[in-house]
Design a protein around this motif. Structure first.
Motif, PDB file in Angstrom:
ATOM      1  N   TYR A  97       7.987   4.230 -10.309  1.00 28.98           N
ATOM      2  CA  TYR A  97       7.158   3.483 -11.261  1.00 28.98           C
ATOM      3  C   TYR A  97       7.733   3.645 -12.663  1.00 28.98           C
ATOM      4  N   GLY A 101       3.517   2.605 -15.552  1.00 30.75           N
ATOM      5  CA  GLY A 101       2.853   2.758 -14.260  1.00 30.75           C
ATOM      6  C   GLY A 101       3.075   1.585 -13.320  1.00 30.75           C
ATOM      7  N   LEU A 103       5.091  -0.608 -10.555  1.00 33.82           N
ATOM      8  CA  LEU A 103       6.093  -0.382  -9.509  1.00 33.82           C
ATOM      9  C   LEU A 103       7.428  -0.978  -9.960  1.00 33.82           C
ATOM     10  N   GLN A 110      10.884   3.346   4.959  1.00 33.38           N
ATOM     11  CA  GLN A 110      10.344   4.552   5.613  1.00 33.38           C
ATOM     12  C   GLN A 110      10.806   4.507   7.058  1.00 33.38           C
ATOM     13  N   GLU A 134       2.022  10.704   3.521  1.00 31.73           N
ATOM     14  CA  GLU A 134       0.926   9.759   3.796  1.00 31.73           C
ATOM     15  C   GLU A 134       0.061  10.237   4.959  1.00 31.73           C
TER      16      GLU A 134
ATOM     17  N   LEU B  13      -4.145  10.199  -9.269  1.00 37.01           N
ATOM     18  CA  LEU B  13      -3.163   9.410  -8.535  1.00 37.01           C
ATOM     19  C   LEU B  13      -3.714   8.921  -7.208  1.00 37.01           C
ATOM     20  N   THR B  14      -4.507   9.765  -6.553  1.00 33.26           N
ATOM     21  CA  THR B  14      -5.094   9.358  -5.277  1.00 33.26           C
ATOM     22  C   THR B  14      -5.973   8.131  -5.503  1.00 33.26           C
ATOM     23  N   THR B  17      -3.876   4.993  -6.327  1.00 31.68           N
ATOM     24  CA  THR B  17      -3.047   4.429  -5.267  1.00 31.68           C
ATOM     25  C   THR B  17      -3.839   4.125  -4.012  1.00 31.68           C
ATOM     26  N   HIS B  21      -2.001   2.041  -0.026  1.00 28.05           N
ATOM     27  CA  HIS B  21      -1.485   3.017   0.923  1.00 28.05           C
ATOM     28  C   HIS B  21      -0.588   2.408   1.978  1.00 28.05           C
ATOM     29  N   ALA B  22      -0.233   3.196   2.964  1.00 28.90           N
ATOM     30  CA  ALA B  22       0.593   2.797   4.097  1.00 28.90           C
ATOM     31  C   ALA B  22       1.922   2.241   3.630  1.00 28.90           C
ATOM     32  N   ALA B  23       2.416   1.223   4.321  1.00 30.89           N
ATOM     33  CA  ALA B  23       3.780   0.771   4.074  1.00 30.89           C
ATOM     34  C   ALA B  23       3.953   0.086   2.730  1.00 30.89           C
ATOM     35  N   THR B  24       2.894  -0.509   2.219  1.00 33.66           N
ATOM     36  CA  THR B  24       3.035  -1.229   0.953  1.00 33.66           C
ATOM     37  C   THR B  24       2.625  -0.338  -0.207  1.00 33.66           C
ATOM     38  N   PRO B  25       3.547  -0.089  -1.126  1.00 35.85           N
ATOM     39  CA  PRO B  25       3.180   0.781  -2.253  1.00 35.85           C
ATOM     40  C   PRO B  25       2.251   0.067  -3.233  1.00 35.85           C
ATOM     41  N   ALA B  26       1.473   0.852  -3.961  1.00 31.52           N
ATOM     42  CA  ALA B  26       0.616   0.270  -4.991  1.00 31.52           C
ATOM     43  C   ALA B  26       1.491  -0.422  -6.026  1.00 31.52           C
ATOM     44  N   LYS B  27       1.039  -1.570  -6.501  1.00 36.66           N
ATOM     45  CA  LYS B  27       1.820  -2.314  -7.498  1.00 36.66           C
ATOM     46  C   LYS B  27       1.860  -1.560  -8.825  1.00 36.66           C
ATOM     47  N   SER B  28       0.829  -0.770  -9.045  1.00 40.04           N
ATOM     48  CA  SER B  28       0.824   0.027 -10.282  1.00 40.04           C
ATOM     49  C   SER B  28       0.047   1.309 -10.067  1.00 40.04           C
ATOM     50  N   ILE B  29       0.345   2.271 -10.896  1.00 36.39           N
ATOM     51  CA  ILE B  29      -0.432   3.510 -10.901  1.00 36.39           C
ATOM     52  C   ILE B  29      -0.967   3.688 -12.315  1.00 36.39           C
ATOM     53  N   VAL B  31      -1.057   5.563 -15.169  1.00 35.92           N
ATOM     54  CA  VAL B  31      -0.472   6.685 -15.922  1.00 35.92           C
ATOM     55  C   VAL B  31      -1.466   7.186 -16.970  1.00 35.92           C
TER      56      VAL B  31
END
Lengths: 150, 273
Positions: A97, A101, A103, A110, A134, B13-14, B17, B21-29, B31
């Motif tokens: 990121y 923040g 991506l 994975q 995960e 962060l939890t 995000t 979860h899973a295979a697709t990452p969050a588009k943003s976190i 900060v």
């Protein structure tokens, strides 16, 4: 076993630290294997001319609690980050990121006990690597992270 | 970073995000949800000098011999372990400049200086092999290998110090290298100013990381004039490196960063009173 540590070591020192923290025997296999998986993931990129930094980062994490690591990246370079774990059945991920923040990675994957992300930074500055276990059959899962650049 | 901070950070962060979860990452976190005290300065990956030089290689062909600060003699250890650690970092960074300048004699001199300074702080054994390789590859003008050995010398010396429970000294080696590297970078950028070049100096997380580390060290080791001076210098250059991004770093700011780092490097190399 409950440990929460973040080590930045060369391979041998990482082994030494883990041995001290968790007792000989189990730790060796753990960090050794986690690093092996990360470095195995790096092989295709090495063939493409990436330089792998000879320091590794790692620790252990419970599932579902991502860990941020700040990293200075330079526009003009291209980076691969590789993560590995020795824990069979665990699913891990690493994502990149930007400082806001958002991506920022260009690619990620994975596969079994390995995960990776590639980025060609659009700007020079601070980025956050988000490493995560995960899911895992274990309460805490040991991970290791390596990176390369070109 | 203490345990409470880490817990708060992990929770933030939890939450941030949770949807990705899973295979697709969050588009943003988020900060901004990081707790204020969680500046992440302890969990910062400090790049190896090769990463910066890899970019500089792509930017053009700077006049490296002009940037090189020639060492006529071996670096002589002076002051306490803190100062020698800083000197070691500075010398290794100078090695990178010497490689860019393709100055074999200078690189060999630097290899021997690395050995001499390492000996003074008890980590000679760890870097002896690297120092030999630096000299050997410099003789053969195999610059890519010299650069790699310099990266590894930096890693090995820091590692050896950590094994001696001197993590703070290991940080000082990194800091010394960063100061000289930043001075050299600023010098190259200022000579042929471009926005892309100036943006390489956008390194606020590193300035902050070193400042916090140095504050901790100063607190532990009592008043140390050199460390206090460096602390002041870091506070000066931090805002010049840009806040949001590095696109607005001006030529004047580049020169100011270079000047401040240059003064700090001189202080590191000054004979202890």
């Amino acid at each position: 076993m409950k440990r929460d540590f973040f080590v930045k070591r060369t391979f041998l020192a990482a082994f030494a630290v883990l041995t001290l923290l968790s007792g000989a025997g189990t730790a060796r296999g753990t960090i050794d294997d986690a690093l092996s998986f990360a470095l195995e993931a790096a092989q295709p990129a090495v063939k493409e001319g990436f330089t792998v930094r000879e320091e590794y980062w790692g620790g252990d994490l419970p599932a579902g609690q991502p860990k941020p690591i700040a990293h200075q990246l330079f526009k003009g370079n291209e980076y691969w980050f590789w993560m590995g774990t020795d824990c069979k059945g665990a699913k891990i991920s690493v994502h990149v990121y930007d400082s806001a923040g958002k991506l920022a990675e260009d690619e990620f994957w994975q596969k079994g006990q390995k995960a990776a992300a590639r980025i060609r930074p659009k700007r020079t500055g601070t980025y956050y690597l988000l490493v995560e276990v995960e899911k895992s059959p274990d309460e805490r899962t040991v991970w290791s992270l390596a990176y390369g650049f070109r | 970073m203490n345990e409470r901070t880490l817990c708060a950070l992990a929770s933030a962060l939890t939450l941030a995000t949770a949807t990705g979860h899973a295979a697709t990452p969050a588009k943003s976190i988020s900060v901004s949800q990081f707790p204020k005290e969680a500046k992440l300065v302890e969990q910062v990956i400090v790049p190896v000098p090769s990463e910066v030089f890899a970019v500089l290689d792509k930017l053009g062909k700077p006049n490296w011999p002009e940037v090189l600060r020639s060492q006529k003699n071996l670096a002589t250890p002076t002051g306490g372990k803190e100062q020698i650690s800083l000197m070691l970092g500075v010398v290794i960074a100078e090695g990178f400049v010497a490689v860019e300048a393709e100055n074999g004699d200078e690189v060999k001199n630097i290899g021997n200086s690395v050995r001499s300074l390492s000996k003074a702080i008890g980590v000679e054994k760890a870097v002896s092999r690297r120092a030999n390789s630096i000299v050997e590859f410099a003789d053969k003008r195999r610059w890519a290998e010299v650069r790699k050995e310099l990266d590894l010398a930096l890693t090995d010396v820091r590692q050896a110090m950590m094994e001696l429970n001197s993590e703070s000294l290991a940080q000082l080696v990194s800091l010394g290298g960063w100061l000289r590297g930043t001075e050299a970078l600023a010098s190259v950028v200022a000579k042929n100013f471009s926005r892309d070049g100036a943006e390489l100096l956008h390194q606020p997380v590193l300035a902050e990381h070193f400042r916090v580390r140095l504050e901790l060290l100063s607190g532990n080791s009592g008043k140390d004039d050199l460390l206090t001076k460096i602390l002041g210098g870091l506070q000066t250059i931090r805002p010049l490196m840009g806040t949001e991004d590095g696109s607005g770093i001006t030529e004047k700011e580049v020169r100011e960063i270079g000047k401040t780092c240059g003064e700090l490097v001189s202080a590191v190399n000054a004979k202890a009173k």
